[in-house]
Motif scaffolding. Structure first.
Motif, PDB file in Angstrom:
ATOM      1  N   ALA A   1      -5.057  22.097 -38.604  1.00 31.03           N
ATOM      2  CA  ALA A   1      -6.553  21.255 -39.645  1.00 31.03           C
ATOM      3  C   ALA A   1      -6.747  20.180 -38.141  1.00 31.03           C
ATOM      4  O   ALA A   1      -6.401  20.089 -37.615  1.00 31.03           O
ATOM      5  N   LYS A   2      -7.480  19.969 -38.779  1.00 29.99           N
ATOM      6  CA  LYS A   2      -8.116  18.864 -38.194  1.00 29.99           C
ATOM      7  C   LYS A   2      -7.343  17.466 -38.019  1.00 29.99           C
ATOM      8  O   LYS A   2      -6.668  16.492 -38.069  1.00 29.99           O
ATOM      9  N   HIS A   3      -7.724  16.776 -35.859  1.00 30.49           N
ATOM     10  CA  HIS A   3      -6.903  15.828 -35.716  1.00 30.49           C
ATOM     11  C   HIS A   3      -7.518  14.625 -36.605  1.00 30.49           C
ATOM     12  O   HIS A   3      -8.263  14.077 -36.307  1.00 30.49           O
ATOM     13  N   VAL A   4      -5.599  13.527 -37.155  1.00 26.21           N
ATOM     14  CA  VAL A   4      -5.888  12.407 -37.578  1.00 26.21           C
ATOM     15  C   VAL A   4      -6.154  11.515 -36.750  1.00 26.21           C
ATOM     16  O   VAL A   4      -4.501  11.965 -35.863  1.00 26.21           O
ATOM     17  N   ALA A   5      -7.261  10.656 -36.237  1.00 27.48           N
ATOM     18  CA  ALA A   5      -6.448   9.558 -35.190  1.00 27.48           C
ATOM     19  C   ALA A   5      -5.565   8.647 -35.233  1.00 27.48           C
ATOM     20  O   ALA A   5      -5.350   8.051 -36.762  1.00 27.48           O
ATOM     21  N   HIS A   6      -4.608   8.053 -34.396  1.00 25.37           N
ATOM     22  CA  HIS A   6      -3.840   7.171 -34.551  1.00 25.37           C
ATOM     23  C   HIS A   6      -4.442   5.755 -35.168  1.00 25.37           C
ATOM     24  O   HIS A   6      -5.628   6.514 -34.084  1.00 25.37           O
ATOM     25  N   PRO A   7      -4.163   5.465 -36.563  1.00 25.77           N
ATOM     26  CA  PRO A   7      -4.308   4.121 -36.477  1.00 25.77           C
ATOM     27  C   PRO A   7      -4.675   2.984 -35.558  1.00 25.77           C
ATOM     28  O   PRO A   7      -5.454   2.134 -36.057  1.00 25.77           O
ATOM     29  N   GLY A   8      -4.237   2.933 -34.775  1.00 27.73           N
ATOM     30  CA  GLY A   8      -4.200   1.518 -33.957  1.00 27.73           C
ATOM     31  C   GLY A   8      -4.675   2.201 -32.743  1.00 27.73           C
ATOM     32  O   GLY A   8      -4.758   1.707 -31.587  1.00 27.73           O
ATOM     33  N   GLY A   9      -5.353   3.122 -32.711  1.00 30.43           N
ATOM     34  CA  GLY A   9      -6.016   4.167 -31.657  1.00 30.43           C
ATOM     35  C   GLY A   9      -5.135   4.719 -30.700  1.00 30.43           C
ATOM     36  O   GLY A   9      -4.551   4.994 -31.219  1.00 30.43           O
ATOM     37  N   PRO A  10      -5.464   4.780 -29.122  1.00 31.98           N
ATOM     38  CA  PRO A  10      -4.929   5.887 -28.759  1.00 31.98           C
ATOM     39  C   PRO A  10      -3.603   5.755 -28.263  1.00 31.98           C
ATOM     40  O   PRO A  10      -3.202   4.547 -28.322  1.00 31.98           O
ATOM     41  N   VAL A  11      -2.521   6.803 -28.406  1.00 30.78           N
ATOM     42  CA  VAL A  11      -1.027   5.906 -28.084  1.00 30.78           C
ATOM     43  C   VAL A  11      -0.882   6.094 -26.568  1.00 30.78           C
ATOM     44  O   VAL A  11      -1.310   6.690 -26.055  1.00 30.78           O
ATOM     45  N   PRO A  12      -0.375   5.006 -25.887  1.00 31.29           N
ATOM     46  CA  PRO A  12      -0.396   5.210 -24.779  1.00 31.29           C
ATOM     47  C   PRO A  12       0.534   6.118 -24.202  1.00 31.29           C
ATOM     48  O   PRO A  12       1.532   6.448 -25.068  1.00 31.29           O
ATOM     49  N   ILE A  13       0.418   6.523 -22.864  1.00 29.40           N
ATOM     50  CA  ILE A  13       1.287   7.313 -22.148  1.00 29.40           C
ATOM     51  C   ILE A  13       2.424   7.641 -22.211  1.00 29.40           C
ATOM     52  O   ILE A  13       3.366   7.660 -22.462  1.00 29.40           O
TER      53      ILE A  13
END
Length: 85
Positions: free
Chosen positions: A67-79
């Motif tokens: 299914a379509k990826h849902v973005a993390h609510p706080g923005g990108p997760v740091p590596i």
């Protein structure tokens, strides 16, 4: 990523037609099912019917696409957080 209940669910029984690459058409599933050293292209493909514009039958499409990826609510997760550090 699939949920655990999706992975644990029994797979529907399908019977691929085992079509060699040279004989497969646009209306047949092109999912490689079985290695076959004697077949042209070295694999046999599913060969079940596909919807217009699709490459795989519904069963193999579900295996390959999520299914379509849902973005993390706080923005990108740091590596460093993704790697468990």
């Amino acid at each position: 990523m699939k949920h655990e209940e999706d992975i644990a669910a029994p797979a529907p029984a399908i019977k691929p037609r085992l079509v060699p690459l040279i004989e497969i058409s646009e209306s047949q599933c092109r999912y490689p099912v079985l290695p076959a050293s004697s077949a042209p292209g070295k694999f046999l493909f599913c060969g079940l019917p596909v919807a217009r514009g699709h490459t795989f039958c519904p069963y193999h499409h579900a295996l390959c696409w999520h299914a379509k990826h849902v973005a993390h609510p706080g923005g990108p997760v740091p590596i460093h957080r993704r790697m468990g550090r």
